[in-house]
Write an enzyme that holds these catalytic residues in place. Structure first.
Site, short mmCIF file in Angstrom:
data_model
loop_
_atom_site.label_atom_id
_atom_site.label_comp_id
_atom_site.label_asym_id
_atom_site.label_seq_id
_atom_site.Cartn_x
_atom_site.Cartn_y
_atom_site.Cartn_z
CG HIS A 21 67.15 36.35 104.02
ND1 HIS A 21 66.35 35.28 104.31
CD2 HIS A 21 67.26 36.36 102.67
CE1 HIS A 21 65.99 34.67 103.19
NE2 HIS A 21 66.54 35.31 102.18
CB THR A 50 76.24 38.68 102.60
OG1 THR A 50 74.84 38.80 102.88
CG2 THR A 50 76.89 37.72 103.56
CB SER A 67 71.86 42.45 96.41
OG SER A 67 70.83 42.86 95.54
N GLY A 68 70.93 39.45 96.59
CA GLY A 68 69.94 38.38 96.38
C GLY A 68 68.74 38.81 95.55
CG ASP A 73 69.50 34.48 96.57
OD1 ASP A 73 70.49 34.65 97.29
OD2 ASP A 73 68.38 34.94 96.83
CG ASP A 93 64.23 37.17 108.79
OD1 ASP A 93 63.58 36.49 109.62
OD2 ASP A 93 64.14 38.41 108.72
CG HIS A 100 65.03 37.37 96.64
ND1 HIS A 100 64.80 38.20 97.70
CD2 HIS A 100 66.13 36.67 96.94
CE1 HIS A 100 65.73 38.00 98.62
NE2 HIS A 100 66.55 37.07 98.18
CG ASP A 103 65.31 34.55 92.36
OD1 ASP A 103 64.60 33.98 91.50
OD2 ASP A 103 65.64 35.74 92.29
NE ARG A 109 63.42 23.56 92.43
CZ ARG A 109 62.55 24.38 93.06
NH1 ARG A 109 61.92 23.99 94.12
NH2 ARG A 109 62.31 25.58 92.60
#
Length: 136
Positions: A21, A50, A67-68, A73, A93, A100, A103, A109
């Site tokens: 994050h 990242t 990006s996430g 993700d 974080d 999101h 996601d 999971r």
């Protein structure tokens, strides 16, 4: 460790997903710097920003996803479900709401469903990376 990360010296390099994050990106870069020699021998995938920072600041070869918030993700989760990821390091974080979040939860999971180690904080990431780097 799970069976997905082999102890044999002839095993292919670990396939590691690196996600952080916004407030944890500096921490991810420093973590990667600590394990740079090991990570250079791994197959790395990361979310967009990242991955860009890991490449630009440390010279790591990283397959960059979106990006996430834009689906990165989920892209990593799909790779994980297809057996293409052996470890997820996801420096989250917990103090900042994430738009999101569904996601993020789906990725964590998927790690549980597919029995893939998932380190969500610095201490756990260091433990896992230290153990893996000892085996290489």
């Amino acid at each position: 460790m799970t069976d997905t990360i082999s102890d044999t010296p002839s095993a292919p390099p670990p396939r590691i997903a690196l996600i952080a994050h916004d407030h944890k990106k500096d921490t991810m870069v420093e973590l990667a710097r600590e394990y740079l020699g090991f990570l250079q021998g791994c197959t790395l995938v990361a979310t967009g920003t990242t991955g860009g920072r890991l490449h630009d600041q440390l010279g790591l070869t990283v397959q960059r996803m979106l990006s996430g918030p834009l689906g990165g993700d989920l892209q990593i989760g799909a790779k994980l479900a297809q057996g293409e990821i052996d470890l997820v390091v996801f420096l989250r974080d917990p103090m900042t709401p994430q738009p999101h979040e569904p996601d993020i939860n789906a990725l964590v999971r998927a790690c549980d469903v597919h029995d893939v180690p998932c380190a969500t904080n610095l201490s756990t990431a260091r433990l896992v990376l230290a153990r893996l780097s000892e085996r290489r």
